[in-house]
Design an enzyme around this catalytic site. Structure first.
Site, PDB file in Angstrom:
ATOM      1  N   SER A 128       0.826  -1.211   0.000  1.00 41.92           N
ATOM      2  CA  SER A 128       0.000   0.000   0.000  1.00 41.92           C
ATOM      3  C   SER A 128       0.854   1.253   0.000  1.00 41.92           C
ATOM      4  O   SER A 128       1.942   1.289   0.588  1.00 41.92           O
ATOM      5  CB  SER A 128      -0.867  -0.016   1.265  1.00 41.92           C
ATOM      6  OG  SER A 128      -1.369   1.278   1.521  1.00 41.92           O
ATOM      7  N   GLU A 130       0.225   3.620   1.751  1.00 50.05           N
ATOM      8  CA  GLU A 130       0.307   4.027   3.165  1.00 50.05           C
ATOM      9  C   GLU A 130       1.690   3.710   3.750  1.00 50.05           C
ATOM     10  O   GLU A 130       2.063   4.254   4.783  1.00 50.05           O
ATOM     11  CB  GLU A 130      -0.766   3.318   3.987  1.00 50.05           C
ATOM     12  CG  GLU A 130      -2.139   3.934   3.865  1.00 50.05           C
ATOM     13  CD  GLU A 130      -2.238   5.320   4.488  1.00 50.05           C
ATOM     14  OE1 GLU A 130      -1.954   5.451   5.672  1.00 50.05           O
ATOM     15  OE2 GLU A 130      -2.597   6.260   3.767  1.00 50.05           O
ATOM     16  N   TYR A 152      -1.822   0.460  10.564  1.00 53.73           N
ATOM     17  CA  TYR A 152      -2.090  -0.177   9.271  1.00 53.73           C
ATOM     18  C   TYR A 152      -0.851  -0.082   8.363  1.00 53.73           C
ATOM     19  O   TYR A 152      -0.416  -1.076   7.776  1.00 53.73           O
ATOM     20  CB  TYR A 152      -3.288   0.501   8.579  1.00 53.73           C
ATOM     21  CG  TYR A 152      -3.465   0.054   7.146  1.00 53.73           C
ATOM     22  CD1 TYR A 152      -4.101  -1.134   6.837  1.00 53.73           C
ATOM     23  CD2 TYR A 152      -2.938   0.804   6.092  1.00 53.73           C
ATOM     24  CE1 TYR A 152      -4.223  -1.569   5.525  1.00 53.73           C
ATOM     25  CE2 TYR A 152      -3.062   0.388   4.776  1.00 53.73           C
ATOM     26  CZ  TYR A 152      -3.708  -0.794   4.501  1.00 53.73           C
ATOM     27  OH  TYR A 152      -3.816  -1.231   3.196  1.00 53.73           O
TER      28      TYR A 152
HETATM   29  O1  G4F Z   1     -10.464   6.852   2.189  1.00 53.94           O
HETATM   30  P1  G4F Z   1      -9.510   6.754   3.295  1.00 53.94           P
HETATM   31  O2  G4F Z   1     -10.009   6.171   4.560  1.00 53.94           O
HETATM   32  O3  G4F Z   1      -8.254   5.974   2.715  1.00 53.94           O
HETATM   33  P2  G4F Z   1      -6.714   5.877   3.185  1.00 53.94           P
HETATM   34  O4  G4F Z   1      -6.576   6.128   4.619  1.00 53.94           O
HETATM   35  O5  G4F Z   1      -5.916   6.736   2.266  1.00 53.94           O
HETATM   36  O6  G4F Z   1      -6.398   4.346   2.919  1.00 53.94           O
HETATM   37  C1  G4F Z   1      -6.875   3.655   1.770  1.00 53.94           C
HETATM   38  O7  G4F Z   1      -5.892   3.674   0.756  1.00 53.94           O
HETATM   39  C2  G4F Z   1      -4.690   2.968   1.055  1.00 53.94           C
HETATM   40  C3  G4F Z   1      -3.767   3.089  -0.148  1.00 53.94           C
HETATM   41  O8  G4F Z   1      -2.985   4.245   0.035  1.00 53.94           O
HETATM   42  C4  G4F Z   1      -4.997   1.526   1.378  1.00 53.94           C
HETATM   43  F1  G4F Z   1      -3.866   0.858   1.656  1.00 53.94           F
HETATM   44  C5  G4F Z   1      -5.939   1.471   2.560  1.00 53.94           C
HETATM   45  O9  G4F Z   1      -6.287   0.116   2.845  1.00 53.94           O
HETATM   46  C6  G4F Z   1      -7.198   2.229   2.185  1.00 53.94           C
HETATM   47  O10 G4F Z   1      -7.819   1.560   1.123  1.00 53.94           O
HETATM   48  O11 G4F Z   1      -8.930   8.216   3.643  1.00 53.94           O
HETATM   49  C7  G4F Z   1      -8.353   9.030   2.664  1.00 53.94           C
HETATM   50  C8  G4F Z   1      -8.070  10.396   3.237  1.00 53.94           C
HETATM   51  C9  G4F Z   1      -7.341  10.379   4.578  1.00 53.94           C
HETATM   52  O12 G4F Z   1      -6.361  11.384   4.571  1.00 53.94           O
HETATM   53  C10 G4F Z   1      -8.401  10.718   5.603  1.00 53.94           C
HETATM   54  O13 G4F Z   1      -7.931  11.378   6.765  1.00 53.94           O
HETATM   55  O14 G4F Z   1      -9.324  11.030   3.502  1.00 53.94           O
HETATM   56  C11 G4F Z   1      -9.262  11.655   4.775  1.00 53.94           C
HETATM   57  N1  G4F Z   1     -10.619  11.808   5.282  1.00 53.94           N
HETATM   58  C12 G4F Z   1     -11.220  13.000   5.533  1.00 53.94           C
HETATM   59  N2  G4F Z   1     -12.452  12.790   6.022  1.00 53.94           N
HETATM   60  C13 G4F Z   1     -11.474  10.810   5.611  1.00 53.94           C
HETATM   61  C14 G4F Z   1     -12.626  11.438   6.073  1.00 53.94           C
HETATM   62  N3  G4F Z   1     -11.374   9.481   5.536  1.00 53.94           N
HETATM   63  C15 G4F Z   1     -12.447   8.724   5.909  1.00 53.94           C
HETATM   64  N4  G4F Z   1     -12.369   7.383   5.812  1.00 53.94           N
HETATM   65  N5  G4F Z   1     -13.586   9.312   6.401  1.00 53.94           N
HETATM   66  C16 G4F Z   1     -13.740  10.678   6.494  1.00 53.94           C
HETATM   67  O15 G4F Z   1     -14.760  11.174   6.926  1.00 53.94           O
END
Ligand code: G4F
Length: 328
Positions: A128, A130, A152
């Site tokens: 990932s 990440e 993670y």
């Molecule tokens: O959609 P996210 O939760 O994805 P994140 O953390 O980037 O991880 C995903 O991608 C990775 C690949 O780089 C995978 F390995 C992992 O398994 C997963 O699929 O969050 C994306 C961004 C973050 O910066 C988070 O802080 O969106 C920001 N965010 C802002 N508001 C939010 C929110 N994320 C989530 N889930 N929910 C919110 O309300």
């Protein structure tokens, strides 16, 4: 000769697209599934409902070496795609222990069982972006040092190193794909892109008045999961095992995703989106942008979606299912 593939995480977004892709290519597809999933097939198998007749599901758990050993002792596979994981970054801050258990031990159990029972099986590990975390260079590529920012991310670095170690120590054909964020209509509701596309659908249909989101300034390199699974397959068809970055090479903020998603249905995101600190993370990955030159040159991989077509497909799909009264 028909090739046999085993997919862990076949019921997830990537697993379902990969199963479809391999079936089209004439593979015999098997999937490892948690035993509890068989008790709630309607919900748990919703992403693979349309291919259920064509795949063979085997009960096993990432937390149990013996369950994986049993599956692998009954059948030999040509390729194994290890996609199953606790994949929600925010959840890993709440329970790092179980994230480590599934993501690190689960990967180790699978590699150890393969080494003993099926060492010629080609192995794909879902790494990932990440792992890059607090990024050391821009854009990130295969040689960029890791600096994970969450349990993670740490678990994925450990899985990546285990995969590399089995390649170097035992000569197994083990590859890691370092995939940047990949999305689509089958994405879990907890991830930000799906939360936004669902939020837009609800607002547009008068079912909600606002959408609460965390850090709007975080930037990600978002592609479509359907575009990314062929890269996994291509990695296992090469002469030598190796690791590859898969990314679009474009970065967008969460704010830009909101803006594009709301404007697709004729609305201004500023009228509905509220930034809510309850969704902030203890440590954030501020910016990701990948360089997929190696995958493009060596694998011949190319994405077909753009940021705009990805956003549109997700919003349209949620609008359609919400209009029909379905929740997927
Ligand atoms: O959609 P996210 O939760 O994805 P994140 O953390 O980037 O991880 C995903 O991608 C990775 C690949 O780089 C995978 F390995 C992992 O398994 C997963 O699929 O969050 C994306 C961004 C973050 O910066 C988070 O802080 O969106 C920001 N965010 C802002 N508001 C939010 C929110 N994320 C989530 N889930 N929910 C919110 O309300």
């Amino acid at each position: 000769m028909t090739k046999k593939a085993l997919i862990t995480g076949i019921t997830g977004q990537d697993g379902s697209y990969l199963a479809e892709h391999l079936l089209v290519m004439g593979y015999e597809v098997h999937g490892l599934v948690r035993r509890v999933a068989f008790e709630d097939p309607e919900r748990r198998f919703s992403r693979i409902r349309h291919v259920l007749q064509d795949v063979q599901l085997r009960p096993a758990s990432l937390e149990s070496f013996s369950s994986m050993f049993q599956v692998l002792s009954r059948e030999k596979f040509d390729e194994c795609y290890h996609l199953a994981a606790q994949s929600f970054v925010a959840e890993s801050f709440d329970d790092g222990f179980s994230t480590f258990n599934s993501n690190i031990n689960g990967t180790h159990y699978l590699l150890a069982a393969l080494r003993q029972l099926n060492p010629d099986c080609r192995f794909y590990f879902a790494g990932s972006s990440e792992m890059f975390g607090k990024v050391r260079e821009m854009p990130q590529k295969e040689t960029t040092p890791f600096h994970p920012r969450s349990p993670y991310g740490i678990s994925k670095v450990a899985g990546f190193e285990l995969t590399r170690n089995y390649r170097e120590a035992y000569g197994m054909f083990c590859c890691s794909g370092i995939l940047f964020n990949h999305e689509g209509p089958r994405r879990g509701h907890e991830f930000v892109t799906r939360k936004i596309s669902l939020g837009v659908a609800r607002v547009k249909l008068g079912k909600a008045k606002e959408l609460r989101i965390g850090n709007l300034e975080a930037r990600r390199d978002w592609g479509h999961a359907k575009d990314y699974v062929p890269a996994m397959h291509l990695m296992l068809q090469q002469d030598e095992p190796d690791d590859y970055v898969v990314a679009m090479g474009e970065t967008h903020s969460v704010r830009e995703f909101c803006e594009a998603a709301f404007s697709h249905v004729g609305l201004n995101y500023l009228d509905y989106v509220l930034e809510d600190p309850q969704f902030y993370r203890p440590a954030e990955v501020d910016l990701l942008i990948g360089d997929a030159s190696k995958a493009k040159t060596k694998l011949g991989w190319e994405p077909t979606y753009t940021f705009e077509t990805l956003v549109k497909e997700m919003v349209d799909s949620d609008l359609e299912s919400h209009s029909r009264g379905e929740r997927s």
